[in-house]
Scaffold this active site. Structure first.
Site, short mmCIF file in Angstrom:
data_model
loop_
_atom_site.label_atom_id
_atom_site.label_comp_id
_atom_site.label_asym_id
_atom_site.label_seq_id
_atom_site.Cartn_x
_atom_site.Cartn_y
_atom_site.Cartn_z
N HIS A 64 3.46 1.76 1.99
CA HIS A 64 4.04 2.11 3.28
C HIS A 64 5.57 1.98 3.21
CE1 HIS A 64 3.67 -2.26 5.08
NE2 HIS A 64 4.82 -2.10 4.47
N GLU A 75 2.10 3.83 7.60
CA GLU A 75 0.94 3.45 6.80
C GLU A 75 0.27 4.69 6.22
OE1 GLU A 75 0.51 0.42 6.22
OE2 GLU A 75 0.21 -0.83 7.99
N ASN A 95 0.83 -1.21 0.00
CA ASN A 95 0.00 0.00 0.00
C ASN A 95 0.87 1.27 0.00
OD1 ASN A 95 1.12 -0.30 2.50
ND2 ASN A 95 -0.78 -0.04 3.65
#
Ligand code: PGA
Length: 234
Positions: free
Chosen positions: A127, A132, A125
């Site tokens: 990160h 995050e 994603n």
């Protein structure tokens, strides 16, 4: 762009070996995860003198100190021990106050003079460490709750022996974006077809907190990838 993950590992290992030769006391931010493992193995084959370097821990799960899933144990097995690194700067797991744990880790990195070389993988994603989405470029070293995407990818690390089929921990601490992005050099290792889209977005999207890796565009970045990622048939 290189042929495969083994070629990525060789190229990345050569870069790290050159880096520590010119800066024998380099502070190296060390990622765990699957991607850098072949690089650390290839680096050990080169037998560089890493004895004056620092291994700085990038992230850690908030789980009991004796849990075998601790990332500091993984870093020790994969990087510190085989490379003969003697100076390790890790999160102080004996502290129950996680805010203090994070502040101390960031302060110690600052006292050393920051990070010279950051070795990073790329999260599914976007990160970096456990920064995050959403994480802005100034996000500090802190405690985080892992996203579903990270839990899913981390679960693979702990599904087999010797750890037993255990779930990935939900809570973690991470070195902040503020420290990562100020590294002298950032080495981003990306292998496999499943990382193709996220790498393309990382390098093309206007930097934004929804895709923390996009902030790498403003850094001294070296990306080493294989053709599964770039999609080339060359
Ligand atoms: P991976 O993880 O190297 O296991 O793909 C990268 C990350 O989640 O940061």
């Amino acid at each position: 762009m290189l042929q495969d993950a083994a070629a990525v590992a060789e190229e990345a290992a050569a870069l790290i070996a050159r880096y520590v030769k010119t800066k024998p006391d380099a502070r190296v931010l060390v990622a765990t995860g699957n991607t850098p493992m072949p690089t650390y193995e290839a680096l050990a084959q080169l037998k560089p003198d890493m004895s004056d370097t620092w291994a700085v821990q990038l992230d850690e799960y908030l789980i009991p100190e004796d849990d075998p899933r601790r990332l500091c144990a993984w870093m020790a097995r994969a990087y510190v021990t085989p490379l003969g690194v003697t100076q390790v700067l890790g999160f102080d797991l004996s502290l129950s106050d996680t805010q203090r744990m994070c502040r101390l880790h960031a302060d110690k990195i600052g006292t050393l003079g920051g990070v010279d070389l950051a070795i990073l993988g790329l999260g599914p994603n976007g990160h970096l460490g456990f920064n995050e989405p959403p994480s802005g470029s100034n996000a500090p070293t802190r405690a985080v709750t892992l996203s579903q995407a990270s839990l899913a990818s981390n679960a693979a690390y702990w599904s087999a022996a010797p750890h037993g089929a255990r779930a990935a921990p939900r809570s973690a601490v991470t070195v902040g974006m503020d420290i990562i992005l100020r590294a002298d050099t950032i080495l981003l290792l990306v292998t496999g077809r499943h990382k193709r889209d996220i790498l393309a977005r990382t390098l093309s999207e206007t930097p934004n907190p929804g895709l923390p890796s996009s902030y790498l565009q403003g850094t001294n970045l070296v990306v080493i990838t294989d053709q599964d990622v770039t999609g080339s048939t060359a």
